[in-house]
Write an enzyme that holds these catalytic residues in place. Structure first.
Site, PDB file in Angstrom:
ATOM      1  N   LYS A   1       0.817  -1.229   0.000  1.00 21.91           N
ATOM      2  CA  LYS A   1       0.000   0.000   0.000  1.00 21.91           C
ATOM      3  C   LYS A   1       0.840   1.263   0.000  1.00 21.91           C
ATOM      4  O   LYS A   1       2.010   1.257   0.369  1.00 21.91           O
ATOM      5  CB  LYS A   1      -0.968  -0.046   1.183  1.00 21.91           C
ATOM      6  CG  LYS A   1      -2.052  -1.098   0.911  1.00 21.91           C
ATOM      7  CD  LYS A   1      -3.388  -0.766   1.457  1.00 21.91           C
ATOM      8  CE  LYS A   1      -4.402  -1.723   0.838  1.00 21.91           C
ATOM      9  NZ  LYS A   1      -5.456  -2.088   1.746  1.00 21.91           N
TER      10      LYS A   1
ATOM     11  N   ARG B   1      -3.970 -10.212   4.245  1.00 25.96           N
ATOM     12  CA  ARG B   1      -4.342 -10.240   2.817  1.00 25.96           C
ATOM     13  C   ARG B   1      -3.132  -9.731   2.042  1.00 25.96           C
ATOM     14  O   ARG B   1      -2.747  -8.573   2.188  1.00 25.96           O
ATOM     15  CB  ARG B   1      -5.554  -9.328   2.605  1.00 25.96           C
ATOM     16  CG  ARG B   1      -6.042  -9.249   1.165  1.00 25.96           C
ATOM     17  CD  ARG B   1      -7.185  -8.247   1.053  1.00 25.96           C
ATOM     18  NE  ARG B   1      -7.681  -8.172  -0.304  1.00 25.96           N
ATOM     19  CZ  ARG B   1      -7.115  -7.462  -1.274  1.00 25.96           C
ATOM     20  NH1 ARG B   1      -6.029  -6.745  -1.034  1.00 25.96           N
ATOM     21  NH2 ARG B   1      -7.642  -7.451  -2.481  1.00 25.96           N
TER      22      ARG B   1
HETATM   23  N1  HH2 Z   1      -7.363  -3.673   0.135  1.00 29.48           N
HETATM   24  C1  HH2 Z   1      -7.570  -3.696  -1.198  1.00 29.48           C
HETATM   25  C2  HH2 Z   1      -8.634  -4.421  -1.737  1.00 29.48           C
HETATM   26  N2  HH2 Z   1      -9.460  -5.128  -0.939  1.00 29.48           N
HETATM   27  N3  HH2 Z   1     -10.080  -5.867   1.221  1.00 29.48           N
HETATM   28  C3  HH2 Z   1      -9.894  -5.857   2.543  1.00 29.48           C
HETATM   29  N4  HH2 Z   1     -10.709  -6.555   3.345  1.00 29.48           N
HETATM   30  N5  HH2 Z   1      -8.872  -5.146   3.119  1.00 29.48           N
HETATM   31  C4  HH2 Z   1      -8.004  -4.410   2.376  1.00 29.48           C
HETATM   32  O1  HH2 Z   1      -7.113  -3.752   2.965  1.00 29.48           O
HETATM   33  C5  HH2 Z   1      -8.175  -4.396   0.952  1.00 29.48           C
HETATM   34  C6  HH2 Z   1      -9.252  -5.144   0.403  1.00 29.48           C
HETATM   35  C7  HH2 Z   1      -6.654  -2.946  -2.109  1.00 29.48           C
HETATM   36  O2  HH2 Z   1      -5.632  -3.751  -2.587  1.00 29.48           O
HETATM   37  P1  HH2 Z   1      -5.592  -4.381  -4.058  1.00 29.48           P
HETATM   38  O3  HH2 Z   1      -6.654  -5.418  -4.205  1.00 29.48           O
HETATM   39  O4  HH2 Z   1      -4.232  -4.876  -4.356  1.00 29.48           O
HETATM   40  O5  HH2 Z   1      -5.827  -3.151  -5.010  1.00 29.48           O
HETATM   41  P2  HH2 Z   1      -7.063  -2.669  -5.879  1.00 29.48           P
HETATM   42  O6  HH2 Z   1      -8.193  -2.327  -4.952  1.00 29.48           O
HETATM   43  O7  HH2 Z   1      -6.511  -1.464  -6.604  1.00 29.48           O
HETATM   44  O8  HH2 Z   1      -7.460  -3.798  -6.790  1.00 29.48           O
END
Ligand code: HH2
Length: 284
Positions: A223, A258
């Site tokens: 992040k 995660r």
């Molecule tokens: N962070 C992201 C997406 N989903 N779900 C939970 N429960 N907690 C989190 O911190 C979280 C999440 C963001 O990460 P990522 O999936 O890599 O990115 P993007 O939302 O740009 O697909």
């Protein structure tokens, strides 16, 4: 403490669960475009399980700040072939990362076991009824506003108190909608309407959120606040900073992390757990 997600049951204390991220998106901040092709996403998911993922989190809409919202039809088109290919072929629960009840319903019908709802700040109970009816797991994540607005000067009187009040309120509402406490996981929502300082305060106070006796999920992998603290501008190069957060998080009571980098995180966490077990006198 028990976490139930349909036919799956996890009893704590136990080694930290690793939730592997499968982003079927063109624009995720961390790995956008790499796994938009369903075959690539499916192969990636199998690889994550081989590397030690205990859960797979499949998402079809980026939630990065200012991400373009995706229609329900498009989100379904992205995630359903992946979920259908994984359910029954992997031994771990498949989670659907969505804010849309329609997508959650289709994923649950196809055999997904939990809903990761970054939009748990909703007040309409339709998502919760679906979870109740399916006996699915449910991740209650805190977000201030929406992905579009969340990083526009987020302010709190006390971010730790605000997240705590949110958890208490949502656990009450979920119970009223028929979701058993055993089905829930709590997540402070790192980066979702938080400044760098807010994220650090939440990490520092993580242990205080264990008072609900529910598994805590930590989503810090790659992040931007890790980039701000370390100066690392490239998301994929933020593994060392992400590992530091994960190890601290486990020391502070997190039960699920995660992550994008399952193999490396698994090694860091197994080592941290071995040290903690020795500190606490539970082994050798
Ligand atoms: N962070 C992201 C997406 N989903 N779900 C939970 N429960 N907690 C989190 O911190 C979280 C999440 C963001 O990460 P990522 O999936 O890599 O990115 P993007 O939302 O740009 O697909």
């Amino acid at each position: 403490m028990i976490f139930r997600a349909r036919q799956f049951e996890f009893r704590f204390p136990r080694p930290t669960l690793l939730m592997g991220v499968v982003n079927v998106t063109p624009d995720s901040f961390s790995d956008g475009g790499q796994f938009l092709d369903p075959a690539a996403a499916i192969a990636h998911a199998f690889r994550l399980v081989e590397e030690g993922a205990d859960l797979l989190d499949v998402g079809g809409e980026s939630t990065r700040p200012d991400a373009e919202p995706v229609s329900e039809a498009e989100e379904l088109r992205r995630v359903m072939p992946v979920i259908e290919a994984l359910v029954g072929r992997v031994r771990v629960p498949v989670s659907i990362d969505t804010m849309k009840p329609g997508v959650a319903r289709a994923a649950l019908q196809a055999g997904a076991s939990l809903v990761n709802d970054v939009g748990a700040n909703r007040t309409e109970p339709d998502m919760w009824r679906l979870v109740a009816d399916a006996g699915a797991g449910y991740v209650v994540m805190h977000m201030l506003g929406t992905p579009r607005t969340m990083q526009r000067a987020p302010t709190y009187r006390d971010v730790v108190a605000a997240v705590g009040e949110f958890f208490a309120d949502r656990l009450r509402r979920l119970a009223a909608a028929g979701v058993h406490a055993d089905q829930t996981v709590l997540d402070p929502g790192f980066g979702f309407g938080k400044t760098v300082g807010h994220n650090l305060q939440l990490l520092a106070a993580l242990r205080s959120f264990t008072k609900w006796q529910r598994p805590l999920l930590l989503g810090v992998s790659r992040k931007s606040f890790v980039g701000h603290v370390t100066g690392e501008t490239q998301a994929v190069a933020r593994l060392p900073g992400s590992l530091a957060c994960a190890c601290w998080g486990v020391e502070a009571g997190a039960s699920i992390v995660r992550v994008h980098d399952v193999r490396a995180t698994r090694q860091a966490l197994r080592m941290t757990e071995a040290i903690l077990a020795t500190v606490n006198g539970t082994t050798g």
